[in-house]
Design a protein around this motif. Sequence first.
Motif, PDB file in Angstrom:
ATOM      1  N   SER A   1      45.019  25.057  49.105  1.00 33.04           N
ATOM      2  CA  SER A   1      43.789  24.247  49.230  1.00 33.04           C
ATOM      3  C   SER A   1      43.232  23.905  47.856  1.00 33.04           C
ATOM      4  CB  SER A   1      42.669  24.988  49.950  1.00 33.04           C
ATOM      5  OG  SER A   1      43.083  25.448  51.140  1.00 33.04           O
ATOM      6  N   ARG A   2      43.245  24.887  46.951  1.00 28.17           N
ATOM      7  CA  ARG A   2      42.685  24.580  45.625  1.00 28.17           C
ATOM      8  C   ARG A   2      43.568  23.564  44.888  1.00 28.17           C
ATOM      9  NH1 ARG A   2      41.437  29.367  41.621  1.00 28.17           N
ATOM     10  NH2 ARG A   2      43.711  29.368  41.555  1.00 28.17           N
ATOM     11  N   LEU A   3      44.897  23.673  45.076  1.00 32.11           N
ATOM     12  CA  LEU A   3      45.791  22.692  44.451  1.00 32.11           C
ATOM     13  C   LEU A   3      45.478  21.289  44.979  1.00 32.11           C
ATOM     14  CD1 LEU A   3      48.210  22.081  42.608  1.00 32.11           C
ATOM     15  CD2 LEU A   3      49.726  22.584  44.525  1.00 32.11           C
TER      16      LEU A   3
ATOM     17  N   GLY B   1      37.616  30.774  41.680  1.00 27.86           N
ATOM     18  CA  GLY B   1      38.771  31.686  41.714  1.00 27.86           C
ATOM     19  C   GLY B   1      39.093  32.118  43.138  1.00 27.86           C
ATOM     20  N   VAL B   2      40.376  32.135  43.452  1.00 30.39           N
ATOM     21  CA  VAL B   2      40.819  32.601  44.771  1.00 30.39           C
ATOM     22  C   VAL B   2      40.530  34.103  44.894  1.00 30.39           C
ATOM     23  CG1 VAL B   2      42.906  33.001  46.156  1.00 30.39           C
ATOM     24  CG2 VAL B   2      42.524  30.769  45.093  1.00 30.39           C
ATOM     25  N   THR B   3      40.751  34.841  43.832  1.00 30.09           N
ATOM     26  CA  THR B   3      40.492  36.286  43.859  1.00 30.09           C
ATOM     27  C   THR B   3      38.985  36.541  43.954  1.00 30.09           C
ATOM     28  OG1 THR B   3      42.280  36.331  42.251  1.00 30.09           O
ATOM     29  CG2 THR B   3      41.254  38.434  42.755  1.00 30.09           C
ATOM     30  N   ARG B   4      38.218  35.732  43.230  1.00 31.98           N
ATOM     31  CA  ARG B   4      36.745  35.831  43.289  1.00 31.98           C
ATOM     32  C   ARG B   4      36.279  35.727  44.739  1.00 31.98           C
ATOM     33  NH1 ARG B   4      32.737  32.308  43.981  1.00 31.98           N
ATOM     34  NH2 ARG B   4      30.768  32.530  42.819  1.00 31.98           N
TER      35      ARG B   4
ATOM     36  N   THR C   1      38.312  39.251  37.417  1.00 29.66           N
ATOM     37  CA  THR C   1      39.224  39.091  38.547  1.00 29.66           C
ATOM     38  C   THR C   1      40.104  37.859  38.322  1.00 29.66           C
ATOM     39  OG1 THR C   1      37.775  37.635  39.842  1.00 29.66           O
ATOM     40  CG2 THR C   1      37.490  39.998  40.155  1.00 29.66           C
ATOM     41  N   SER C   2      41.362  37.992  38.725  1.00 32.17           N
ATOM     42  CA  SER C   2      42.266  36.825  38.752  1.00 32.17           C
ATOM     43  C   SER C   2      43.471  37.187  39.599  1.00 32.17           C
ATOM     44  CB  SER C   2      42.720  36.430  37.347  1.00 32.17           C
ATOM     45  OG  SER C   2      43.806  37.219  36.935  1.00 32.17           O
ATOM     46  N   SER C   3      44.275  36.178  39.894  1.00 33.64           N
ATOM     47  CA  SER C   3      45.432  36.387  40.775  1.00 33.64           C
ATOM     48  C   SER C   3      46.448  37.361  40.196  1.00 33.64           C
ATOM     49  CB  SER C   3      46.122  35.055  41.052  1.00 33.64           C
ATOM     50  OG  SER C   3      45.216  34.212  41.713  1.00 33.64           O
ATOM     51  N   THR C   4      46.572  37.412  38.888  1.00 34.61           N
ATOM     52  CA  THR C   4      47.546  38.359  38.319  1.00 34.61           C
ATOM     53  C   THR C   4      46.867  39.663  37.867  1.00 34.61           C
ATOM     54  OG1 THR C   4      47.342  37.180  36.238  1.00 34.61           O
ATOM     55  CG2 THR C   4      49.261  36.654  37.596  1.00 34.61           C
TER      56      THR C   4
ATOM     57  N   ILE D   1      38.206  22.150  38.095  1.00 31.15           N
ATOM     58  CA  ILE D   1      39.576  21.654  38.304  1.00 31.15           C
ATOM     59  C   ILE D   1      40.531  22.574  37.547  1.00 31.15           C
ATOM     60  CG2 ILE D   1      41.140  19.694  38.001  1.00 31.15           C
ATOM     61  CD1 ILE D   1      38.671  17.877  37.804  1.00 31.15           C
ATOM     62  N   LYS D   2      41.608  22.987  38.215  1.00 33.37           N
ATOM     63  CA  LYS D   2      42.548  23.889  37.541  1.00 33.37           C
ATOM     64  C   LYS D   2      43.569  23.049  36.777  1.00 33.37           C
ATOM     65  CE  LYS D   2      44.992  28.210  38.406  1.00 33.37           C
ATOM     66  NZ  LYS D   2      44.457  28.931  37.259  1.00 33.37           N
ATOM     67  N   THR D   3      43.143  22.581  35.611  1.00 36.19           N
ATOM     68  CA  THR D   3      43.996  21.688  34.827  1.00 36.19           C
ATOM     69  C   THR D   3      44.802  22.462  33.780  1.00 36.19           C
ATOM     70  OG1 THR D   3      43.892  20.062  33.033  1.00 36.19           O
ATOM     71  CG2 THR D   3      41.860  21.117  33.594  1.00 36.19           C
TER      72      THR D   3
ATOM     73  N   ASN E   1      29.426  32.158  31.952  1.00 36.75           N
ATOM     74  CA  ASN E   1      30.207  31.343  32.890  1.00 36.75           C
ATOM     75  C   ASN E   1      31.360  32.133  33.504  1.00 36.75           C
ATOM     76  OD1 ASN E   1      28.757  28.983  32.979  1.00 36.75           O
ATOM     77  ND2 ASN E   1      29.804  28.075  31.221  1.00 36.75           N
ATOM     78  N   GLU E   2      32.402  32.396  32.714  1.00 35.92           N
ATOM     79  CA  GLU E   2      33.585  33.104  33.224  1.00 35.92           C
ATOM     80  C   GLU E   2      34.441  33.509  32.045  1.00 35.92           C
ATOM     81  OE1 GLU E   2      36.286  30.542  35.462  1.00 35.92           O
ATOM     82  OE2 GLU E   2      35.852  28.853  34.152  1.00 35.92           O
ATOM     83  N   GLY E   3      35.597  34.135  32.334  1.00 32.17           N
ATOM     84  CA  GLY E   3      36.553  34.452  31.283  1.00 32.17           C
ATOM     85  C   GLY E   3      37.424  33.234  31.008  1.00 32.17           C
ATOM     86  N   SER E   4      38.256  33.328  29.960  1.00 34.68           N
ATOM     87  CA  SER E   4      39.128  32.188  29.635  1.00 34.68           C
ATOM     88  C   SER E   4      40.235  32.052  30.671  1.00 34.68           C
ATOM     89  CB  SER E   4      39.737  32.361  28.247  1.00 34.68           C
ATOM     90  OG  SER E   4      40.717  33.366  28.256  1.00 34.68           O
ATOM     91  N   ARG E   5      40.485  33.153  31.430  1.00 35.02           N
ATOM     92  CA  ARG E   5      41.514  33.107  32.484  1.00 35.02           C
ATOM     93  C   ARG E   5      41.148  34.004  33.655  1.00 35.02           C
ATOM     94  NH1 ARG E   5      45.532  36.420  28.377  1.00 35.02           N
ATOM     95  NH2 ARG E   5      43.790  36.493  26.962  1.00 35.02           N
ATOM     96  N   SER E   6      39.859  34.191  33.852  1.00 35.73           N
ATOM     97  CA  SER E   6      39.417  35.080  34.935  1.00 35.73           C
ATOM     98  C   SER E   6      37.965  34.784  35.284  1.00 35.73           C
ATOM     99  CB  SER E   6      39.537  36.541  34.477  1.00 35.73           C
ATOM    100  OG  SER E   6      38.768  36.735  33.318  1.00 35.73           O
ATOM    101  N   ASN E   7      37.547  35.242  36.438  1.00 42.35           N
ATOM    102  CA  ASN E   7      36.120  35.223  36.799  1.00 42.35           C
ATOM    103  C   ASN E   7      35.517  36.572  36.452  1.00 42.35           C
ATOM    104  OD1 ASN E   7      37.332  33.257  39.328  1.00 42.35           O
ATOM    105  ND2 ASN E   7      35.587  32.523  38.153  1.00 42.35           N
ATOM    106  N   ILE E   8      34.192  36.613  36.393  1.00 42.97           N
ATOM    107  CA  ILE E   8      33.537  37.833  35.921  1.00 42.97           C
ATOM    108  C   ILE E   8      32.498  38.333  36.933  1.00 42.97           C
ATOM    109  CG2 ILE E   8      31.785  36.586  34.556  1.00 42.97           C
ATOM    110  CD1 ILE E   8      32.273  38.839  32.380  1.00 42.97           C
TER     111      ILE E   8
END
Length: 277
Positions: free
Chosen positions: A49-51, A206-209, A242-245, A147-149, A179-186
């Motif tokens: 969905s996010r894609l 974030g999906v994990t968020r 938090t993030s997917s990895t 947008i996940k660019t 706001n957030e991390g460079s590759r994660s939510n906080i």
Amino acid sequence: MWVYLNGEILDSSEAKISPLDRAFTFGEGVYEVIPSYNKKLFLFSEHLSRLKSSLEKTFIPFPQELTNLEEVIYQLHDMNGFLNQSFYIQVTRGVQEFRSHQADPVIDPTIFISSQNLEINPYRLNPERVGLRARLEEDIRWSRCDIKTTGLFGNVLSLHDPSKERVDEIIFHKDGIINEGSRSNIFFVKEKTVYTPSLEQNILPGVTRAFIIKLLKENDISIFEESIPIDFINESDEIWLTSSTKEIQPIDYINERELPKKNTESQIWKRILRLFD
Ligand code: PMP
């Protein structure tokens, strides 16, 4: 390593993309990272969905090939072999023969998928290990971080500055608000209540968020999505990413200063990580 490119599964050394691809010349690409555990994709439909949303927001048509994305990913999963993998899926606006800011209306998007072994979050094995090091920085990114660019220069730029400390993550703030991390939510915890920046801010949904917010609610832990001032760092009992990895990982140091240790027995992030597990 096997990869997928525009309808074919190839050895990565055989995969070739034209330098006239608009992802190369204009940075026009979107992506997803999807984890798998024990050969099973985790939160696949949320990532899809996010894609779709990233494609819509960038006016890149949804490629028909992506209708069987799950099948293709499982095929790559088998071929690349690892039990747990992280899949990288990138879609670009496509190849355009003559460089122009305005894209041709009929170019086909480029689709690329690769995978690698997923290192399982080390805090699952050992929640007591030392937390991450982070640095606070002014958010210099563009204002469409929803947008996940693949245009991630603003996210990674200072990681390459040799005068700066090597850190696990950068925490972006703008006008005094996190706001957030460079590759994660906080996420922050204060007095048993969890806080995370709202999606109305310039952050990635974030999906994990979203998954963790659901876990928190199901377990009757108060969670507020609202604007968090930088000073809140000093008042927090816990700060995690938090993030997917990464899944969930705690922060112990910000700007080279160790955060005071509080309530280490009853930390909410540990409980959520166990539920996640
Ligand atoms: N924010 C940013 C800027 C990210 O790059 C990521 C990870 N891709 C996240 C948040 C976390 O998103 P997710 O949980 O969907 O991996």
